[in-house]
Design a protein around this motif. Structure first.
Motif, PDB file in Angstrom:
ATOM      1  N   SER A  14       7.788  -1.594   5.180  1.00  0.00           N
ATOM      2  CA  SER A  14       7.133  -1.585   3.874  1.00  0.00           C
ATOM      3  C   SER A  14       5.631  -1.442   4.109  1.00  0.00           C
ATOM      4  CB  SER A  14       7.425  -2.875   3.117  1.00  0.00           C
ATOM      5  OG  SER A  14       6.668  -3.927   3.657  1.00  0.00           O
ATOM      6  N   PRO A  15       4.905  -0.909   3.150  1.00  0.00           N
ATOM      7  CA  PRO A  15       3.458  -0.745   3.314  1.00  0.00           C
ATOM      8  C   PRO A  15       2.760  -2.067   3.650  1.00  0.00           C
ATOM      9  CG  PRO A  15       4.212   0.395   1.349  1.00  0.00           C
ATOM     10  CD  PRO A  15       5.374  -0.382   1.851  1.00  0.00           C
ATOM     11  N   LEU A  16       3.249  -3.172   3.112  1.00  0.00           N
ATOM     12  CA  LEU A  16       2.619  -4.475   3.382  1.00  0.00           C
ATOM     13  C   LEU A  16       2.790  -4.880   4.840  1.00  0.00           C
ATOM     14  CD1 LEU A  16       3.230  -6.858   0.386  1.00  0.00           C
ATOM     15  CD2 LEU A  16       1.075  -5.987   1.278  1.00  0.00           C
ATOM     16  N   MET A  17       3.983  -4.636   5.367  1.00  0.00           N
ATOM     17  CA  MET A  17       4.220  -4.987   6.768  1.00  0.00           C
ATOM     18  C   MET A  17       3.360  -4.122   7.677  1.00  0.00           C
ATOM     19  SD  MET A  17       5.748  -7.140   8.560  1.00  0.00           S
ATOM     20  CE  MET A  17       5.691  -7.380  10.319  1.00  0.00           C
ATOM     21  N   LEU A  86      -3.683  -8.487  -0.999  1.00  0.00           N
ATOM     22  CA  LEU A  86      -2.743  -7.372  -1.223  1.00  0.00           C
ATOM     23  C   LEU A  86      -1.320  -7.901  -1.373  1.00  0.00           C
ATOM     24  CD1 LEU A  86      -3.690  -4.473   1.219  1.00  0.00           C
ATOM     25  CD2 LEU A  86      -3.500  -4.358  -1.246  1.00  0.00           C
ATOM     26  N   MET A  87      -0.986  -8.905  -0.562  1.00  0.00           N
ATOM     27  CA  MET A  87       0.371  -9.448  -0.601  1.00  0.00           C
ATOM     28  C   MET A  87       0.617 -10.219  -1.885  1.00  0.00           C
ATOM     29  SD  MET A  87       0.827 -10.814   3.256  1.00  0.00           S
ATOM     30  CE  MET A  87       2.578 -11.116   3.144  1.00  0.00           C
ATOM     31  N   ASP A  88      -0.462 -10.703  -2.493  1.00  0.00           N
ATOM     32  CA  ASP A  88      -0.350 -11.535  -3.682  1.00  0.00           C
ATOM     33  C   ASP A  88      -0.361 -10.721  -4.967  1.00  0.00           C
ATOM     34  OD1 ASP A  88       0.112 -14.176  -3.933  1.00  0.00           O
ATOM     35  OD2 ASP A  88      -1.931 -14.672  -4.575  1.00  0.00           O
ATOM     36  N   GLU A  89      -0.609  -9.430  -4.804  1.00  0.00           N
ATOM     37  CA  GLU A  89      -0.822  -8.561  -5.965  1.00  0.00           C
ATOM     38  C   GLU A  89       0.474  -8.393  -6.770  1.00  0.00           C
ATOM     39  OE1 GLU A  89      -3.975  -7.192  -6.277  1.00  0.00           O
ATOM     40  OE2 GLU A  89      -3.326  -6.482  -8.237  1.00  0.00           O
ATOM     41  N   THR A  90       0.384  -8.624  -8.082  1.00  0.00           N
ATOM     42  CA  THR A  90       1.553  -8.367  -8.928  1.00  0.00           C
ATOM     43  C   THR A  90       1.164  -7.343  -9.978  1.00  0.00           C
ATOM     44  OG1 THR A  90       0.864 -10.230 -10.260  1.00  0.00           O
ATOM     45  CG2 THR A  90       2.633 -10.624  -8.731  1.00  0.00           C
ATOM     46  N   ASN A 180       8.943 -19.527  -6.915  1.00  0.00           N
ATOM     47  CA  ASN A 180       7.920 -18.765  -6.192  1.00  0.00           C
ATOM     48  C   ASN A 180       8.151 -17.281  -6.400  1.00  0.00           C
ATOM     49  OD1 ASN A 180       6.394 -20.820  -5.091  1.00  0.00           O
ATOM     50  ND2 ASN A 180       7.807 -21.098  -3.382  1.00  0.00           N
ATOM     51  N   GLN A 181       7.090 -16.536  -6.252  1.00  0.00           N
ATOM     52  CA  GLN A 181       7.184 -15.112  -6.557  1.00  0.00           C
ATOM     53  C   GLN A 181       6.675 -14.294  -5.385  1.00  0.00           C
ATOM     54  OE1 GLN A 181       5.788 -13.298 -10.451  1.00  0.00           O
ATOM     55  NE2 GLN A 181       3.977 -13.090  -9.185  1.00  0.00           N
ATOM     56  N   THR A 182       7.371 -13.214  -5.093  1.00  0.00           N
ATOM     57  CA  THR A 182       6.874 -12.298  -4.071  1.00  0.00           C
ATOM     58  C   THR A 182       7.206 -10.875  -4.498  1.00  0.00           C
ATOM     59  OG1 THR A 182       6.912 -11.750  -1.722  1.00  0.00           O
ATOM     60  CG2 THR A 182       8.952 -12.556  -2.634  1.00  0.00           C
ATOM     61  N   MET A 183       6.417  -9.933  -4.038  1.00  0.00           N
ATOM     62  CA  MET A 183       6.620  -8.543  -4.464  1.00  0.00           C
ATOM     63  C   MET A 183       7.106  -7.704  -3.283  1.00  0.00           C
ATOM     64  SD  MET A 183       5.669  -8.812  -7.555  1.00  0.00           S
ATOM     65  CE  MET A 183       5.344  -7.223  -8.243  1.00  0.00           C
ATOM     66  N   ILE A 184       7.980  -6.753  -3.579  1.00  0.00           N
ATOM     67  CA  ILE A 184       8.510  -5.866  -2.540  1.00  0.00           C
ATOM     68  C   ILE A 184       8.366  -4.438  -3.033  1.00  0.00           C
ATOM     69  CG2 ILE A 184      10.621  -5.115  -1.415  1.00  0.00           C
ATOM     70  CD1 ILE A 184      11.628  -7.909  -1.500  1.00  0.00           C
ATOM     71  N   THR A 185       7.798  -3.582  -2.203  1.00  0.00           N
ATOM     72  CA  THR A 185       7.811  -2.156  -2.505  1.00  0.00           C
ATOM     73  C   THR A 185       8.266  -1.434  -1.249  1.00  0.00           C
ATOM     74  OG1 THR A 185       5.892  -2.526  -3.880  1.00  0.00           O
ATOM     75  CG2 THR A 185       6.501  -0.249  -3.485  1.00  0.00           C
ATOM     76  N   LEU A 186       9.324  -0.673  -1.349  1.00  0.00           N
ATOM     77  CA  LEU A 186       9.823   0.043  -0.193  1.00  0.00           C
ATOM     78  C   LEU A 186       9.787   1.531  -0.473  1.00  0.00           C
ATOM     79  CD1 LEU A 186      12.824  -2.035   1.071  1.00  0.00           C
ATOM     80  CD2 LEU A 186      10.475  -2.092   1.752  1.00  0.00           C
TER      81      LEU A 186
END
Ligand SMILES: [Cu+2]
Length: 229
Positions: A14-17, A86-90, A180-186
């Motif tokens: 993923s772009p975050l990783m 960036l990881m926290d962005e919603t 808790n909330q987390t975002m994933i974009t693949l």
């Protein structure tokens, strides 16, 4: 996917990783440079009789060796904060999936659809098919569409768990009574494996996470199959 004797991170999916890997490499580079300098200086001091009397009491050099580490620390802190935010962005998730940790399985609720929820148990070793991964395969995978932002809400029903998939750089605590909330974009399809990452009891090692990311039309087919079965 991790393999035997794998010492580094898994490949970024993923772009975050990718950002996290860049940051890791950047920090390690600085670390190696500092360690080499310190090691060289220490060995030079211990192994030689060299003594520079003209640097033993000089204010300028003290100023330099105070400011230089500060600059190095800033050059680590700024990219770190950037990645953190960036990881926290919603921003406008296309899909929300609520995942609940239980002793000892995960359950998924697709809250955009009224009836779509299921439990995801580990496939026991005796039921594995050829090509399946031991202790990582589950009976019902979490299926997500690719190229879309997905919000994952993580909570737990009984004790602390942690929903983690290393290759997409996601790790979120599952806390009872808290969402808790987390975002994933693949950006590419695939099957991604993770495990519970909070010691949660006897079967902690046996509640893996499998996320299957597919193109949108395949995801729609999966949705239709799910609602008819
Ligand atoms: Cu757990």
């Amino acid at each position: 996917m991790a393999n035997p004797m794998h010492l580094g991170f898994q490949d970024a999916m993923s772009p975050l990783m990718e950002e996290l890997l860049y940051f890791h490499d950047h920090t390690m580079m600085i670390l190696i440079l500092i360690s080499s300098l310190v090691f060289y200086t220490m060995s030079a001091l211990l192994l030689t009789k060299l003594y520079y009397s003209n640097t033993s009491d000089v204010q300028e050099i003290e100023v330099i060796w105070t400011i230089l580490p500060a600059i190095i620390l800033i050059s680590i802190a700024l990219p770190s904060l950037r990645t953190l935010y960036l990881m926290d962005e919603t921003n406008n998730p296309c899909l929300t999936i609520k995942t609940t940790g239980h002793q000892w399985y995960w359950s998924y609720e697709y809250t955009d659809f009224s009836t779509l929820e299921f439990d995801s148990y580990m496939t026991p070793p005796q039921d594995l098919l050829p090509g399946h991964l031991r202790l990582l395969e589950v009976d019902h995978r979490m299926v997500t569409p690719m190229n879309s932002t997905i919000r994952v809400l993580v909570t737990a029903e009984d004790v602390l768990h942690s929903w983690a998939i290393p290759s997409i750089g996601t790790k979120m605590d599952a806390v009872p009574g808290r969402l808790n909330q987390t975002m994933i974009t693949l950006t590419n399809p695939g099957v991604f494996y993770g495990q519970c990452s909070e010691i949660c009891g006897a079967n902690h090692s046996f509640m893996p996470i499998v996320m299957e990311t597919t193109p949108l039309n395949h995801f729609q087919l999966w949705l239709e199959n799910r609602s008819t079965s």
